[in-house]
Design a protein around this motif. Sequence first.
Motif, PDB file in Angstrom:
ATOM      1  N   ALA A   1       0.828  -1.209   0.000  1.00 35.44           N
ATOM      2  CA  ALA A   1       0.000   0.000   0.000  1.00 35.44           C
ATOM      3  C   ALA A   1       0.861   1.256   0.000  1.00 35.44           C
ATOM      4  O   ALA A   1       0.468   2.293  -0.554  1.00 35.44           O
ATOM      5  CB  ALA A   1      -0.929  -0.008   1.218  1.00 35.44           C
ATOM      6  N   GLY A   2       2.047   1.174   0.592  1.00 39.74           N
ATOM      7  CA  GLY A   2       2.925   2.335   0.651  1.00 39.74           C
ATOM      8  C   GLY A   2       3.931   2.404  -0.473  1.00 39.74           C
ATOM      9  O   GLY A   2       4.714   3.358  -0.542  1.00 39.74           O
ATOM     10  N   ASN A   3       3.936   1.425  -1.356  1.00 42.21           N
ATOM     11  CA  ASN A   3       4.918   1.404  -2.444  1.00 42.21           C
ATOM     12  C   ASN A   3       4.230   0.938  -3.721  1.00 42.21           C
ATOM     13  O   ASN A   3       4.289  -0.229  -4.097  1.00 42.21           O
ATOM     14  CB  ASN A   3       6.085   0.480  -2.079  1.00 42.21           C
ATOM     15  CG  ASN A   3       7.271   0.609  -3.038  1.00 42.21           C
ATOM     16  OD1 ASN A   3       7.115   1.073  -4.172  1.00 42.21           O
ATOM     17  ND2 ASN A   3       8.434   0.185  -2.580  1.00 42.21           N
ATOM     18  N   ARG A   4       3.525   1.859  -4.365  1.00 43.30           N
ATOM     19  CA  ARG A   4       2.767   1.513  -5.573  1.00 43.30           C
ATOM     20  C   ARG A   4       3.689   1.043  -6.705  1.00 43.30           C
ATOM     21  O   ARG A   4       3.288   0.233  -7.534  1.00 43.30           O
ATOM     22  CB  ARG A   4       1.938   2.715  -6.037  1.00 43.30           C
ATOM     23  CG  ARG A   4       1.001   3.320  -4.979  1.00 43.30           C
ATOM     24  CD  ARG A   4      -0.155   2.407  -4.650  1.00 43.30           C
ATOM     25  NE  ARG A   4      -1.012   2.935  -3.607  1.00 43.30           N
ATOM     26  CZ  ARG A   4      -2.248   3.424  -3.796  1.00 43.30           C
ATOM     27  NH1 ARG A   4      -2.759   3.446  -5.009  1.00 43.30           N
ATOM     28  NH2 ARG A   4      -2.962   3.870  -2.784  1.00 43.30           N
ATOM     29  N   ARG A   5       4.911   1.543  -6.710  1.00 42.47           N
ATOM     30  CA  ARG A   5       5.841   1.139  -7.769  1.00 42.47           C
ATOM     31  C   ARG A   5       6.206  -0.336  -7.625  1.00 42.47           C
ATOM     32  O   ARG A   5       6.222  -1.092  -8.609  1.00 42.47           O
ATOM     33  CB  ARG A   5       7.108   2.001  -7.710  1.00 42.47           C
ATOM     34  CG  ARG A   5       8.137   1.645  -8.764  1.00 42.47           C
ATOM     35  CD  ARG A   5       9.322   2.606  -8.707  1.00 42.47           C
ATOM     36  NE  ARG A   5      10.333   2.244  -9.683  1.00 42.47           N
ATOM     37  CZ  ARG A   5      11.465   2.902  -9.860  1.00 42.47           C
ATOM     38  NH1 ARG A   5      11.720   3.992  -9.111  1.00 42.47           N
ATOM     39  NH2 ARG A   5      12.342   2.510 -10.751  1.00 42.47           N
ATOM     40  N   LEU A   6       6.488  -0.764  -6.384  1.00 43.21           N
ATOM     41  CA  LEU A   6       6.784  -2.174  -6.140  1.00 43.21           C
ATOM     42  C   LEU A   6       5.578  -3.031  -6.509  1.00 43.21           C
ATOM     43  O   LEU A   6       5.726  -4.101  -7.118  1.00 43.21           O
ATOM     44  CB  LEU A   6       7.149  -2.385  -4.674  1.00 43.21           C
ATOM     45  CG  LEU A   6       7.301  -3.855  -4.223  1.00 43.21           C
ATOM     46  CD1 LEU A   6       8.445  -4.529  -4.969  1.00 43.21           C
ATOM     47  CD2 LEU A   6       7.523  -3.931  -2.704  1.00 43.21           C
ATOM     48  N   MET A   7       4.395  -2.555  -6.171  1.00 46.68           N
ATOM     49  CA  MET A   7       3.177  -3.295  -6.478  1.00 46.68           C
ATOM     50  C   MET A   7       3.052  -3.489  -7.997  1.00 46.68           C
ATOM     51  O   MET A   7       2.729  -4.590  -8.467  1.00 46.68           O
ATOM     52  CB  MET A   7       1.971  -2.524  -5.936  1.00 46.68           C
ATOM     53  CG  MET A   7       0.674  -3.273  -5.958  1.00 46.68           C
ATOM     54  SD  MET A   7      -0.549  -2.538  -4.805  1.00 46.68           S
ATOM     55  CE  MET A   7      -0.611  -0.848  -5.399  1.00 46.68           C
ATOM     56  N   ALA A   8       3.336  -2.452  -8.757  1.00 45.87           N
ATOM     57  CA  ALA A   8       3.238  -2.546 -10.215  1.00 45.87           C
ATOM     58  C   ALA A   8       4.319  -3.459 -10.788  1.00 45.87           C
ATOM     59  O   ALA A   8       4.067  -4.249 -11.715  1.00 45.87           O
ATOM     60  CB  ALA A   8       3.342  -1.154 -10.835  1.00 45.87           C
ATOM     61  N   GLU A   9       5.545  -3.379 -10.250  1.00 47.99           N
ATOM     62  CA  GLU A   9       6.630  -4.239 -10.744  1.00 47.99           C
ATOM     63  C   GLU A   9       6.318  -5.713 -10.500  1.00 47.99           C
ATOM     64  O   GLU A   9       6.536  -6.562 -11.376  1.00 47.99           O
ATOM     65  CB  GLU A   9       7.941  -3.850 -10.051  1.00 47.99           C
ATOM     66  CG  GLU A   9       8.524  -2.525 -10.527  1.00 47.99           C
ATOM     67  CD  GLU A   9       9.777  -2.154  -9.755  1.00 47.99           C
ATOM     68  OE1 GLU A   9      10.143  -2.905  -8.818  1.00 47.99           O
ATOM     69  OE2 GLU A   9      10.389  -1.109 -10.072  1.00 47.99           O
ATOM     70  N   LEU A  10       5.831  -6.033  -9.311  1.00 46.25           N
ATOM     71  CA  LEU A  10       5.465  -7.420  -9.019  1.00 46.25           C
ATOM     72  C   LEU A  10       4.357  -7.890  -9.955  1.00 46.25           C
ATOM     73  O   LEU A  10       4.365  -9.033 -10.431  1.00 46.25           O
ATOM     74  CB  LEU A  10       5.021  -7.557  -7.562  1.00 46.25           C
ATOM     75  CG  LEU A  10       6.110  -7.415  -6.498  1.00 46.25           C
ATOM     76  CD1 LEU A  10       5.493  -7.444  -5.096  1.00 46.25           C
ATOM     77  CD2 LEU A  10       7.165  -8.518  -6.630  1.00 46.25           C
ATOM     78  N   GLY A  11       3.393  -7.011 -10.212  1.00 49.97           N
ATOM     79  CA  GLY A  11       2.298  -7.378 -11.109  1.00 49.97           C
ATOM     80  C   GLY A  11       2.774  -7.672 -12.515  1.00 49.97           C
ATOM     81  O   GLY A  11       2.309  -8.631 -13.149  1.00 49.97           O
ATOM     82  N   GLU A  12       3.703  -6.868 -13.034  1.00 53.39           N
ATOM     83  CA  GLU A  12       4.211  -7.099 -14.391  1.00 53.39           C
ATOM     84  C   GLU A  12       4.995  -8.405 -14.463  1.00 53.39           C
ATOM     85  O   GLU A  12       4.868  -9.169 -15.425  1.00 53.39           O
ATOM     86  CB  GLU A  12       5.095  -5.932 -14.824  1.00 53.39           C
ATOM     87  CG  GLU A  12       4.332  -4.653 -15.131  1.00 53.39           C
ATOM     88  CD  GLU A  12       3.332  -4.823 -16.259  1.00 53.39           C
ATOM     89  OE1 GLU A  12       3.599  -5.597 -17.195  1.00 53.39           O
ATOM     90  OE2 GLU A  12       2.265  -4.187 -16.204  1.00 53.39           O
ATOM     91  N   ARG A  13       5.817  -8.672 -13.456  1.00 57.84           N
ATOM     92  CA  ARG A  13       6.583  -9.926 -13.437  1.00 57.84           C
ATOM     93  C   ARG A  13       5.653 -11.126 -13.334  1.00 57.84           C
ATOM     94  O   ARG A  13       5.854 -12.156 -13.985  1.00 57.84           O
ATOM     95  CB  ARG A  13       7.582  -9.910 -12.283  1.00 57.84           C
ATOM     96  CG  ARG A  13       8.798  -9.025 -12.538  1.00 57.84           C
ATOM     97  CD  ARG A  13       9.552  -8.698 -11.260  1.00 57.84           C
ATOM     98  NE  ARG A  13       9.886  -9.876 -10.485  1.00 57.84           N
ATOM     99  CZ  ARG A  13      10.350  -9.850  -9.237  1.00 57.84           C
ATOM    100  NH1 ARG A  13      10.511  -8.673  -8.635  1.00 57.84           N
ATOM    101  NH2 ARG A  13      10.655 -10.957  -8.593  1.00 57.84           N
ATOM    102  N   ALA A  14       4.617 -10.979 -12.521  1.00 59.05           N
ATOM    103  CA  ALA A  14       3.659 -12.072 -12.373  1.00 59.05           C
ATOM    104  C   ALA A  14       2.930 -12.329 -13.683  1.00 59.05           C
ATOM    105  O   ALA A  14       2.718 -13.490 -14.077  1.00 59.05           O
ATOM    106  CB  ALA A  14       2.661 -11.732 -11.271  1.00 59.05           C
TER     107      ALA A  14
END
Length: 872
Positions: free
Chosen positions: A817-830
């Motif tokens: 929730a505090g790191n939208r960039r990490l959330m997006a990177e994980l989503g792209e890799r997934a």
Amino acid sequence: MKVLFATGSPAGYMRPPQLGDEQVVCGPDWPDQSDIHGRVLSLNTPLGRYDLPSVVAKLPKEQFPDVVACLVDASGRNMPSNLGGLGCPKVLLVADTHHLSSPLLGMMSYLVAERFDRTAFIYDRHHAAFFHAAGFRDLFWLPGLTLPHDDTAVSGARTKGQRARRVAFVGQAGKFHRRRARLIESLVKRHLPFVAKGLTQAEGLRFYGSSSLGFNASLNGDLNLRIFEILASGSALVTDRLSPESGLGSLLKDGRDAIIYGSPEELCERVAHALANPAEARAIGEAGARKFDEQFNLSRRRDAFRAVAFGGVVPPEFEFTPEDRTRVFFGGNTNRLLQSVAVYEVVQELQRTMDTVRVSLDKGAHPDVHRVLSTLPWVECAPPGDPGSYDLAVVGKAEAPSGPLVEAPLLWCCDAEPRDLAGITAALAPRGYSAVNADAGLYRRGARPAPGSPSVSGADGDPEPSPLPIGGDLANVLIYCDDPQMGGVGHHCVVLMRAAAGEGRQVHYAQPRFHHPLLERAQQEGVQMNWISFDTAREFGRTLSDTSEPARIFDKTRPHLVIFADCCHISNIAAKHTAISRGIPFVVVCHSSASYHAKNFAQCLPVIRAQLSKASEVLAVSHSTLEVTQAHYGLQVGRGIVVHSGRPPEFFEPRSETNRHGIRREFGIGPEDVVCLTAARICEDKGFALQLTAILELKKEGRLGPLQFIWAGGGDLLPEIRRILSARGLDRSVHCTGQRGDIAALCDASDVFILPTLHEAFGLSIAEAMGKRLAVVASRVGGIPEVLGDTGLYLTDPMQVPKTAVSEIKANLLTLAGNRRLMAELGERAHARSASLFTERRMQDALSGVISSCLERAAGGEATAAEQLVHA
């Protein structure tokens, strides 16, 4: 030269050739094995599509390959992917494209997706013309390459003195080889000394080497491996006449290197002559052996492969002609070519079982239709106006509405454009034609009704089986499932239905009665529903002992293969007992990685062990599940294969902003909130209590912030969960939707997927969320690590330390929730991982190969009239 050879065949069935000085073999039927010095000999891979670089990464640096060879066929058992990252030549060896479902278009799709440096045809040279015309380049012909025998074995197999006076045959002649069986029967009826044996490749070579004649009949116009085995043995090769495009005529001369026949009558005459003239037969065998020694010895085969891999050249005798390389069909219209290939695949399957396929070419038929079909050796094309009955009528779109001028169960409108097809379909419907492949303009009289058409019902209200496919083999497949609703097992069964429907098979499905859109769609597509009369969850004991219900369903469906989709390892025991007692081959699909059932049902373990040993194949949805099945339920180590589940295309499409806004409005969720989705049955095993505890603690600590939760699923605990959420004031933060059919849309509306499950064989909903680019937080249990890889955040096994799992849920959600960039990177890799490994198409292809293999093995165990005479 160091070679990595990827193959879908086990060593006991089709041993790979030794193409390099050092060679590592990998495939779904090969174990992780090293020699006493630690050098890798073989590596295990998943069945179907798998990441080849991750396989190569298991090799020590000194064994990294100089070249990769991937033997791929239409079964889809071995489909290496992501080859681009390998810094060495990659060679696709195209094996069987002459049978199974969509063998040519499937191979073309694979070749588009996986960029090989070279593509070599092994058995089906005649199909290369379609690949050339479709724009594929770097195509080569390497006949005999996959012969596994070295020169020492070949020399040792050749009898130096008098050979036994017999016609030797090693192979299958069951119901999948009807033409071959008829040829064998003609030899037996003439009282010619025909001897058939089931032998390994090494034993078969020696058997041929001690016989005066070696018999071959291609499965479907292919230049098969048996030709080279018989040539190598020094026996006189007796083989069937193929099309000029096959290359047989350029390799061997009739009467000099081989004895080539057409009809059963010609086969008997030529065999009788050869047996009556042993010196002549011996001379032909010796000439064939010289041809083998000159062109196909081990050194020549290895040199030819090396020349293709590194230089893109082949020996002159194997070169495609300039006409081969520049041929176009339909004036270069690739779409028309691909439509014709789709029809070619249907005609090819007709040819597999028939002595002759008759095709009528009406005046509107494009001239290239004959050129396409002429590569099939047992297809006869007649000009317009010739009377008689035909298997296929080819017409132009101007003639299509009035139907063919001749009697034909199949009709192909060969020049129809997409805009024409709706009108043609409507015009042909009153004449009894329905679309088999509407995109290609192919229709069948009396075909299975299109979706939405009414079904004919039997006395008990279930639909009657559809008519058998024209020209196909009778192959009823029954999928027997104890999932009382439509959880992950039920969704898996939907893909099983589509895989089983290949090659014109009739598919039956059995489960407790349950209404679901996917089941309704399957029924519209022709799957025959057979409802189990009781709830298998509430009356689980009946599945252990009541054989009357499976007996009723088996009597009605008359299956040739039963696929048991098991929710747990104790599932369907009575039904399996019924299949065994009736001699019906069956496959077991394991959907559970839970080992505790072995303790709770210890009295059942001997029965489970015995039933698994009798299964034609045991499938597991993950390596974890397979290991549990072996360690706790008695499956023999070395048996069983893994087919990972896959999801339909909707889960890999870009997120829909319309869905995102609409779903959020439905639940009163703001655009900036972080939505955490869980799609699972609301039960204890899925870890909802852990999530609830974590949410309560976050609320108490004042850190819930933008976090919102959607829990989609039904289940016995749903009313209690809703009560607790309301009592704790969480019903505006946690939205329990109940059973939903729009999971893809819920993913569009979400940012994170969380599953703190206690057990999970695979994690179907995780693969869906990954495809939709959600960051995933999940327990490190069961098959989840195989699905998620390194693309998500893990929770400690909740069964071991639930308090730690709760703390990790809180920490991971706050981090994302505090790191939208990490959330997006994980989503792209997934997304990249899921789109590569967990598509429904990949899963369906893999299951199709397993089903075809099991049916073929079952057919091989049934003695034909010819085989009965042989062994009498």
